[in-house]
Design a protein around this motif. Structure first.
Motif, PDB file in Angstrom:
ATOM      1  N   ASN A 106       0.822  -1.213   0.000  1.00 13.71           N
ATOM      2  CA  ASN A 106       0.000   0.000   0.000  1.00 13.71           C
ATOM      3  C   ASN A 106       0.852   1.258   0.000  1.00 13.71           C
ATOM      4  OD1 ASN A 106      -1.816   2.027   0.395  1.00 13.71           O
ATOM      5  ND2 ASN A 106      -2.723   1.199   2.244  1.00 13.71           N
ATOM      6  N   GLN A 107       1.768   1.322   0.950  1.00 10.84           N
ATOM      7  CA  GLN A 107       2.588   2.512   1.102  1.00 10.84           C
ATOM      8  C   GLN A 107       3.427   2.762  -0.144  1.00 10.84           C
ATOM      9  OE1 GLN A 107       1.289   4.022   3.718  1.00 10.84           O
ATOM     10  NE2 GLN A 107       2.448   5.688   2.876  1.00 10.84           N
ATOM     11  N   MET A 108       4.010   1.690  -0.674  1.00 10.63           N
ATOM     12  CA  MET A 108       4.844   1.828  -1.861  1.00 10.63           C
ATOM     13  C   MET A 108       4.060   2.455  -3.014  1.00 10.63           C
ATOM     14  SD  MET A 108       6.051  -1.106  -4.523  1.00 10.63           S
ATOM     15  CE  MET A 108       4.593  -0.969  -5.533  1.00 10.63           C
ATOM     16  N   VAL A 109       2.862   1.930  -3.248  1.00  9.68           N
ATOM     17  CA  VAL A 109       2.065   2.386  -4.379  1.00  9.68           C
ATOM     18  C   VAL A 109       1.632   3.843  -4.185  1.00  9.68           C
ATOM     19  CG1 VAL A 109      -0.114   2.047  -5.616  1.00  9.68           C
ATOM     20  CG2 VAL A 109       1.286   0.076  -5.007  1.00  9.68           C
ATOM     21  N   VAL A 110       1.079   4.139  -3.016  1.00 11.80           N
ATOM     22  CA  VAL A 110       0.575   5.494  -2.770  1.00 11.80           C
ATOM     23  C   VAL A 110       1.729   6.508  -2.758  1.00 11.80           C
ATOM     24  CG1 VAL A 110      -0.576   6.968  -1.074  1.00 11.80           C
ATOM     25  CG2 VAL A 110      -1.536   4.757  -1.640  1.00 11.80           C
ATOM     26  N   ASP A 111       2.837   6.142  -2.125  1.00 13.08           N
ATOM     27  CA  ASP A 111       3.994   7.049  -2.100  1.00 13.08           C
ATOM     28  C   ASP A 111       4.482   7.322  -3.513  1.00 13.08           C
ATOM     29  OD1 ASP A 111       3.948   7.154   0.605  1.00 13.08           O
ATOM     30  OD2 ASP A 111       5.765   5.959   0.939  1.00 13.08           O
ATOM     31  N   TRP A 112       4.624   6.254  -4.289  1.00 12.11           N
ATOM     32  CA  TRP A 112       5.142   6.425  -5.643  1.00 12.11           C
ATOM     33  C   TRP A 112       4.207   7.316  -6.445  1.00 12.11           C
ATOM     34  CZ3 TRP A 112       3.955   6.063 -10.733  1.00 12.11           C
ATOM     35  CH2 TRP A 112       5.019   6.141 -11.627  1.00 12.11           C
ATOM     36  N   LEU A 113       2.925   6.993  -6.399  1.00 16.56           N
ATOM     37  CA  LEU A 113       1.943   7.770  -7.167  1.00 16.56           C
ATOM     38  C   LEU A 113       1.973   9.242  -6.781  1.00 16.56           C
ATOM     39  CD1 LEU A 113      -1.543   6.046  -7.391  1.00 16.56           C
ATOM     40  CD2 LEU A 113      -0.148   6.961  -9.239  1.00 16.56           C
ATOM     41  N   THR A 114       1.929   9.499  -5.482  1.00 17.72           N
ATOM     42  CA  THR A 114       1.874  10.881  -5.010  1.00 17.72           C
ATOM     43  C   THR A 114       3.140  11.637  -5.402  1.00 17.72           C
ATOM     44  OG1 THR A 114       0.567  10.084  -3.159  1.00 17.72           O
ATOM     45  CG2 THR A 114       1.438  12.298  -2.956  1.00 17.72           C
ATOM     46  N   LYS A 115       4.300  11.010  -5.177  1.00 12.20           N
ATOM     47  CA  LYS A 115       5.568  11.666  -5.522  1.00 12.20           C
ATOM     48  C   LYS A 115       5.686  11.863  -7.030  1.00 12.20           C
ATOM     49  CE  LYS A 115       8.608  10.249  -1.739  1.00 12.20           C
ATOM     50  NZ  LYS A 115       8.302   8.908  -1.225  1.00 12.20           N
ATOM     51  N   HIS A 116       5.311  10.835  -7.781  1.00 20.45           N
ATOM     52  CA  HIS A 116       5.449  10.902  -9.232  1.00 20.45           C
ATOM     53  C   HIS A 116       4.560  12.004  -9.808  1.00 20.45           C
ATOM     54  CE1 HIS A 116       6.249   9.554 -13.299  1.00 20.45           C
ATOM     55  NE2 HIS A 116       4.950   9.601 -13.536  1.00 20.45           N
ATOM     56  N   ILE A 117       3.322  12.057  -9.338  1.00 16.16           N
ATOM     57  CA  ILE A 117       2.407  13.085  -9.842  1.00 16.16           C
ATOM     58  C   ILE A 117       2.915  14.472  -9.432  1.00 16.16           C
ATOM     59  CG2 ILE A 117       0.073  14.047  -9.670  1.00 16.16           C
ATOM     60  CD1 ILE A 117      -0.921  11.103  -9.324  1.00 16.16           C
ATOM     61  N   SER A 118       3.285  14.621  -8.156  1.00 12.18           N
ATOM     62  CA  SER A 118       3.727  15.931  -7.655  1.00 12.18           C
ATOM     63  C   SER A 118       5.019  16.397  -8.314  1.00 12.18           C
ATOM     64  CB  SER A 118       3.957  15.885  -6.145  1.00 12.18           C
ATOM     65  OG  SER A 118       2.780  15.489  -5.499  1.00 12.18           O
ATOM     66  N   ASN A 119       5.971  15.482  -8.470  1.00 15.38           N
ATOM     67  CA  ASN A 119       7.291  15.889  -8.956  1.00 15.38           C
ATOM     68  C   ASN A 119       7.435  15.842 -10.469  1.00 15.38           C
ATOM     69  OD1 ASN A 119       8.023  16.118  -6.291  1.00 15.38           O
ATOM     70  ND2 ASN A 119       8.863  14.054  -6.186  1.00 15.38           N
ATOM     71  N   MET A 120       6.742  14.889 -11.116  1.00 15.68           N
ATOM     72  CA  MET A 120       6.977  14.725 -12.551  1.00 15.68           C
ATOM     73  C   MET A 120       5.782  15.104 -13.419  1.00 15.68           C
ATOM     74  SD  MET A 120       9.313  11.259 -12.648  1.00 15.68           S
ATOM     75  CE  MET A 120       9.992  11.502 -14.288  1.00 15.68           C
ATOM     76  N   ASP A 121       4.600  14.609 -13.074  1.00 15.93           N
ATOM     77  CA  ASP A 121       3.442  14.857 -13.933  1.00 15.93           C
ATOM     78  C   ASP A 121       3.035  16.327 -13.934  1.00 15.93           C
ATOM     79  OD1 ASP A 121       3.439  12.212 -14.600  1.00 15.93           O
ATOM     80  OD2 ASP A 121       1.643  11.688 -13.474  1.00 15.93           O
ATOM     81  N   LYS A 122       3.204  16.994 -12.811  1.00 14.70           N
ATOM     82  CA  LYS A 122       2.838  18.416 -12.767  1.00 14.70           C
ATOM     83  C   LYS A 122       3.671  19.220 -13.770  1.00 14.70           C
ATOM     84  CE  LYS A 122       0.738  19.062  -8.307  1.00 14.70           C
ATOM     85  NZ  LYS A 122       0.075  20.259  -7.865  1.00 14.70           N
ATOM     86  N   LYS A 123       4.890  18.773 -14.005  1.00 16.88           N
ATOM     87  CA  LYS A 123       5.753  19.480 -14.963  1.00 16.88           C
ATOM     88  C   LYS A 123       5.188  19.394 -16.378  1.00 16.88           C
ATOM     89  CE  LYS A 123       9.971  18.747 -12.310  1.00 16.88           C
ATOM     90  NZ  LYS A 123      11.124  17.859 -12.174  1.00 16.88           N
ATOM     91  N   ILE A 124       4.482  18.297 -16.681  1.00 12.94           N
ATOM     92  CA  ILE A 124       3.854  18.168 -18.008  1.00 12.94           C
ATOM     93  C   ILE A 124       2.799  19.263 -18.157  1.00 12.94           C
ATOM     94  CG2 ILE A 124       2.570  16.694 -19.600  1.00 12.94           C
ATOM     95  CD1 ILE A 124       3.504  14.270 -17.923  1.00 12.94           C
ATOM     96  N   GLY A 125       1.977  19.422 -17.111  1.00  7.59           N
ATOM     97  CA  GLY A 125       0.936  20.452 -17.124  1.00  7.59           C
ATOM     98  C   GLY A 125       1.525  21.848 -17.264  1.00  7.59           C
TER      99      GLY A 125
END
Length: 132
Positions: A106-125
């Motif tokens: 659980n923690q791995m998935v949620v941490d990865w998703l949250t970090k990935h969206i915050s740090n990488m996906d937001k840059k796409i936007g």
């Protein structure tokens, strides 16, 4: 942990897919916590795997369409995460359907998703907003 507005990347297709991702991830972990039928957990794991691949593929096509400069880094992160999900599915199967495997992931998935969206996906936007 649900999707929240501060995880928005400002591209509705990507945001909508992220919301669905969080919903399914949450359903999976709720099922694990409540000791629900193992088949249900297996089904959800399969769904998450398929959905993640579809989402990453859609996101990558979008990045290419706007000539996003961080594409290679994103692709690498996506590939690594798909490998982690695959390992999770295999661990779950080889453990004979041990729900603890799911809860520990659980923690791995949620941490990865949250970090990935915050740090990488937001840059796409940000790039998409400034590129047009």
């Amino acid at each position: 942990m649900p999707w929240t507005q501060n995880l928005s990347v400002g591209i509705s297709m990507i945001d909508d897919q992220h919301k669905m991702w969080f919903e399914k991830a949450e359903a999976l972990f709720e099922a694990g916590k409540n000791n629900r039928a193992k088949e249900y957990v297996g089904e959800l794991l399969d769904f998450l795997d398929d959905y993640t691949k579809k989402h990453f593929s859609d996101e990558e096509k979008y990045m290419m369409s706007i000539h996003y400069p961080g594409y290679a880094e994103q692709k690498q992160a996506h590939t690594a995460f798909i490998a982690q999900l695959e390992k999770l599915r295999n661990d779950y199967k080889s453990s004979g359907g041990n729900l603890l495997v799911i809860l520990n992931a659980n923690q791995m998935v949620v941490d990865w998703l949250t970090k990935h969206i915050s740090n990488m996906d937001k840059k796409i936007g940000d790039y998409a907003k400034n590129a047009h």
